[in-house]
Design an enzyme around this catalytic site. Structure first.
Site, PDB file in Angstrom:
ATOM      1  N   GLU A 114       0.813  -1.218   0.000  1.00 37.22           N
ATOM      2  CA  GLU A 114       0.000   0.000   0.000  1.00 37.22           C
ATOM      3  C   GLU A 114       0.847   1.268   0.000  1.00 37.22           C
ATOM      4  OE1 GLU A 114      -2.995   2.152   3.188  1.00 37.22           O
ATOM      5  OE2 GLU A 114      -3.052  -0.024   3.013  1.00 37.22           O
ATOM      6  N   ASP A 115       1.969   1.250   0.734  1.00 39.53           N
ATOM      7  CA  ASP A 115       2.708   2.493   0.984  1.00 39.53           C
ATOM      8  C   ASP A 115       4.101   2.536   0.372  1.00 39.53           C
ATOM      9  OD1 ASP A 115       0.594   3.473   2.425  1.00 39.53           O
ATOM     10  OD2 ASP A 115       1.381   2.876   4.377  1.00 39.53           O
TER      11      ASP A 115
END
Length: 729
Positions: A114-115
């Site tokens: 996600e990051d």
């Protein structure tokens, strides 16, 4: 980018001061004193993991940590800490609950896709398909792609993944707990928004998965944000009663003595209540005593010892019988097992006591996390997958199966989000039985409407009632745990025996006799059904049908029955079929068939003289015959003549629905009978009584006529009249 990841410059802490859970969590993570090298922090995860799994292979955890630390390097949380502290804290929470190695590996990597630049393919290649599935399950959907629907659609994605692997939700709950611990750096309005979602969605999910350790801390953190005044009052109350535990400690000593003398090995602990629990007890009992600030926990070796402890406590102390609950014989729907009781000390203080085995305690605290890997290699000779080829999940509860079923019918994100919160707001679960021996898991408070849609999906639109424990019941009847429920469904254009299985819900349905219906758009649920529906599946299906059929006829609401209205046929009534009966003992007398029982050939009949020299003919079993004989009336003999024509009064009992009267009269006409008169009483509790006086060309047609009337959807009984007719026709 996660909401917790930001630029290297730390944000100024805003909002009111929070409790020290954040600092305590970081201290537990990094150990006493400062550490120069973050990689040492993984040792705390390893120690916690080895405490539950001594033989665990830690090499995969080290590799996962190295990837997570390198990919998150340069990212910082809004608290100013390096971002790697977050996946480490989440992993430590799960390790302390006893999660197995695969879950911990995925939790270390849960934000990488996600990051950071790490991809799912990289995770799959290095750590395998299972870890990849868990990481993907907790990865948020991008707002740039989904806009305002990103949050509900992320939860939908996560719940669908949880349906195949409950460990997805375990990671999400631990992730939310650590984020809630560090929420003080957020703006107050954002704190409130996150806390509300936690209260409405995550806490109920933690409760349903049995992860009480996470649920109780989440409740306290939400309580502090959404109800700061009550929280501060409760915190002050607990602080002012710091010595309240002494009262429980004294009772605990007495309990230890009793169990030691009974030679029952047991561990007796004092369990302080968390803040929300204290607040609830205060609202319930008003002023609190010292023993109200905690409970006693008795841990034993096996189930038999649980009941042994209970017997000793109830023998040596004064039990509060109303507080006794047996969740061992009847576990809660979230895996929880314990005996609950309360005993009174000599000074009148009442102490609540929880009795469970060590294994029960582990499950009570960690829920599904304590069950390990439900997908471990099966024992030899067992089947690792279900009939549909999907992995079998022994931890998948009924509520989750229901949720996954109705969410497929809810493409709109707002409707899904609202329905999800409503579903999770339901407390408790019941199990009801189908007549074929199968079971349905429903939320507490569910009705016959919910049972019909749970079993038959959209095919339940033409449900006309139900039998509960063998008795006819209205659709709004609330079901109890252990009831047997049989939805009564319209039977149209099908032969008996075509009963669909539970997996065929939505394509066919069944009633007392099993039929496959032809759906009539003019026949369907009433808006009143929404008042009885408790499950989102039922509400979504009913709302969808009503929206697609705005012209649908609304079934009248139940009301006391007013005087019956009479509907007469347009044609003049045929003459009485008196020629069918010949009076043997009174030649030449005029014969009249009694309207209370309307006898027809070949009924056994008897007659009674009446004023004017006439004779009224009754069926032998008619109640009027017994009354006249008791009054001293002398019967006369009668017999049937040669003519086949006859008149009969039939009573049809049915559930109210649109087009019912039209369908019944059509069935009567198709059977070749002429309607002399018809009485239709207003609905009462969705039930309708029709009384028809009919002229038949041949009495032999009566059985076929009654069968045709019973086959009309919604009609559950047709009988000969056994009481005075409602109208003289």
């Amino acid at each position: 980018m996660s909401a917790e990841a930001t630029n290297p410059a730390p944000s100024r802490r805003r909002g009111r001061p929070r409790i020290d859970l954040r600092r305590l969590g970081r201290a537990a993570l990094l150990g006493p004193g400062a550490r120069d090298r973050l990689p040492d922090a993984i040792s705390h995860v390893a120690e916690a993991h080895r405490a539950h799994h001594p033989d665990a292979d830690l090499a995969v955890l080290h590799r996962a940590y190295v990837l997570a630390e390198s990919s998150h390097r340069g990212q910082f949380r809004k608290s100013g800490e390096p971002y790697i502290t977050h996946p480490l804290a989440v992993t430590l929470i799960l390790a302390e609950l006893g999660a197995e190695t695969t879950t911990l590996t995925a939790s270390l990597l849960h934000d990488t896709v996600e990051d950071t630049d790490v991809t799912l393919d990289q995770v799959r290649e290095e750590f395998g398909e299972e870890v990849c599935y868990l990481v993907d399950g907790v990865t948020k959907l991008e707002k740039v792609d989904y806009g305002a629907a990103a949050e509900p659609e992320t939860f939908r994605k996560m719940l669908v993944a949880t349906g195949n692997d409950v460990r997805v939700m375990s990671i999400k709950l631990a992730d939310r707990l650590h984020n809630m611990r560090t929420l003080g750096v957020m703006r107050p309005e954002k704190q409130a928004r996150i806390a509300k979602v936690t209260r409405d969605v995550l806490i109920p999910l933690a409760e349903r998965l049995g992860v009480q350790a996470l649920k109780t801390e989440l409740e306290d953190l939400v309580f502090a944000i959404l109800h700061p005044a009550e929280y501060e009052n409760t915190r002050a109350l607990v602080a002012d009663n710091a010595t309240a535990g002494d009262a429980l400690a004294a009772i605990a000593d007495d309990v230890r003595t009793v169990l030691r003398e009974a030679r029952i090995p047991a561990e007796v602990l004092v369990r302080p209540r968390h803040f929300v629990s204290v607040h609830r007890v205060r609202l319930k009992r008003g002023e609190l005593r010292g023993t109200d600030f905690g409970r006693l926990l008795v841990l034993v070796g096996d189930d038999a010892d649980c009941y042994g402890v209970l017997g000793e406590l109830h023998t040596c102390f004064t039990p509060v019988i109303s507080e006794f609950k047996d969740f061992i014989a009847a576990p809660k729907f979230n895996l929880y097992q314990s005996l609950h009781t309360a005993v009174a000390a000599p000074d009148g203080a009442v102490a609540e006591v929880l009795i469970r085995t060590h294994q029960m305690h582990k499950v009570a605290e960690a829920g599904v996390v304590a069950l390990g890997n439900p997908y471990a290699a099966p024992a030899e000779g067992t089947e690792p997958v279900g009939e549909d080829g999907e992995r079998t999940d022994p931890t998948r509860p009924g509520w989750l199966s229901r949720l996954l079923a109705w969410q497929r019918s809810t493409p709109d994100p707002d409707t899904f989000w609202t329905s999800l919160r409503a579903d999770l707001a339901q407390d408790g679960e019941i199990t009801v039985f189908r007549p074929d021996g199968g079971t349905l898991a429903l939320p507490a408070g569910a009705t016959c409407v919910d049972a019909a849609y749970a079993q038959y999906g959209e095919a339940a639109h033409t449900c006309v009632g139900a039998r509960v424990n063998g008795r006819l019941a209205a659709l709004g009847t609330v079901l109890n745990d252990g009831d047997t429920v049989q939805p009564l469904l319209a039977r149209e254009d099908a032969a008996p025996g075509d009963l669909p299985g539970p997996a065929a819900a939505g394509s066919a349905r069944t009633g007392v006799a099993v039929r496959t219906p032809v759906h009539d758009p003019a026949s369907g649920p009433s808006p009143d059904w929404l008042e009885h529906a408790r499950t989102p599946a039922a509400r979504i299906a009913i709302t969808g049908w009503l929206a697609a059929h705005p012209e649908g006829v609304k079934v009248p609401a139940a009301a006391p029955r007013p005087p019956a209205a009479t509907v007469c046929a347009d044609a003049p009534a045929p003459r009485d079929a008196a020629a069918n009966a010949v009076v043997a003992d009174l030649p030449g007398a005029q014969v009249r068939l009694a309207r209370c029982c309307t006898p027809v050939p070949p009924d056994a009949v008897t007659g009674f003289p009446v004023r004017g020299g006439n004779v009224t003919v009754h069926r032998v079993g008619c109640p009027a015959v017994r009354r006249m004989e008791a009054a001293g009336r002398v019967p006369v003999g009668v017999r049937w003549g040669e003519a086949a024509e006859c008149r009969v009064t039939l009573v049809a009992e049915s559930f109210g629905r649109p087009r019912l009267l039209a369908d019944l009269t059509e069935a009567i006409a198709t059977a070749g009978a002429a309607i002399v008169s018809a009485t239709v009483e207003p609905p009462s509790e969705q039930r309708v009584r029709h009384t028809y006086t009919l002229q038949l060309a041949d009495a032999a047609e009566l059985p076929g006529l009654m069968r045709a009337m019973r086959d009309v959807p919604g009609v559950y009984d047709v009988s000969r009249a056994q009481q005075p007719a409602a109208t003289t026709g």
